[in-house]
Design an enzyme around this catalytic site. Structure first.
Site, PDB file in Angstrom:
ATOM      1  N   HIS A  85      42.536  42.031  26.623  1.00 52.81           N
ATOM      2  CA  HIS A  85      42.191  43.348  27.269  1.00 52.81           C
ATOM      3  C   HIS A  85      43.729  43.625  28.346  1.00 52.81           C
ATOM      4  CE1 HIS A  85      37.643  42.270  28.285  1.00 52.81           C
ATOM      5  NE2 HIS A  85      38.437  42.315  26.903  1.00 52.81           N
TER       6      HIS A  85
ATOM      7  N   GLU B  41      44.684  43.238  30.746  1.00 51.68           N
ATOM      8  CA  GLU B  41      45.237  42.187  32.317  1.00 51.68           C
ATOM      9  C   GLU B  41      45.819  41.566  31.742  1.00 51.68           C
ATOM     10  OE1 GLU B  41      40.446  44.104  33.865  1.00 51.68           O
ATOM     11  OE2 GLU B  41      42.354  43.761  31.807  1.00 51.68           O
TER      12      GLU B  41
ATOM     13  N   CYS C  27      38.522  38.616  33.015  1.00 49.79           N
ATOM     14  CA  CYS C  27      40.133  38.665  33.772  1.00 49.79           C
ATOM     15  C   CYS C  27      40.750  38.702  35.301  1.00 49.79           C
ATOM     16  CB  CYS C  27      40.719  40.641  33.455  1.00 49.79           C
ATOM     17  SG  CYS C  27      40.511  41.039  31.525  1.00 49.79           S
TER      18      CYS C  27
END
Length: 159
Positions: free
Chosen positions: A57, A59, A90
């Protein structure tokens, strides 16, 4: 307060530019930037498809780059700007990294873990609490996501 909002909008525009990069590579268009003071430490976008990695992801990649930059897993004094409310994975990483601040664009009604479905980053039972501001340039973030999924359903190639 006005100065903070202007800064938040400035950094969120950079995160939106990262989301656009992901969009062009057929990744779900989520972008993130890590800020320390007035300096961009790291920037990135979702890479789950290109890396075949469910943890890639935006993040997570930015947190990893930040830790490498500082030579420490502790990202105290840093702020993360991300176009979509972080998921549980995250959000947990933000707490573990001791992130000072999270600013996100669109709320995520299906997986948001920073106030929508859960509030991991604000849970006082954990060892760290993150300051959170949601909804910054949310309309822009939503538009990118909607366009991406609309194009995907139509089989349209990225720009």
């Amino acid at each position: 307060m006005e100065k903070i909002l202007q800064n938040d909008m400035h950094w969120m525009r950079l995160a939106l530019a990262e989301a656009e990069k992901g969009f062009r590579k057929r990744e779900v268009p989520v972008g993130a930037v890590l800020i320390s003071g007035d300096e961009v430490i790291a920037a990135g976008y979702n890479r789950t498809e290109s890396l075949s990695d469910p943890t890639a992801h935006a993040e997570m990649t930015v947190i990893q780059k930040g830790a490498k930059h500082f030579g420490s897993w502790r990202l105290t004094g840093c702020s993360l700007y991300v176009t979509l409310e972080p998921c549980a994975m995250c959000a947990g990483a933000l707490v573990l990294a001791r992130m000072d601040r999270l600013v996100f664009g669109a709320y995520d009604p299906k997986a948001g873990a920073c106030g929508t479905l859960f509030n991991i980053v604000r849970d006082e039972r954990l060892n760290h609490v993150v300051d959170v501001r949601g909804g910054v340039l949310a309309e822009d973030a939503i538009k990118v996501m909607q366009t991406f999924f609309k194009d995907l359903r139509r089989g349209k190639e990225p720009i």
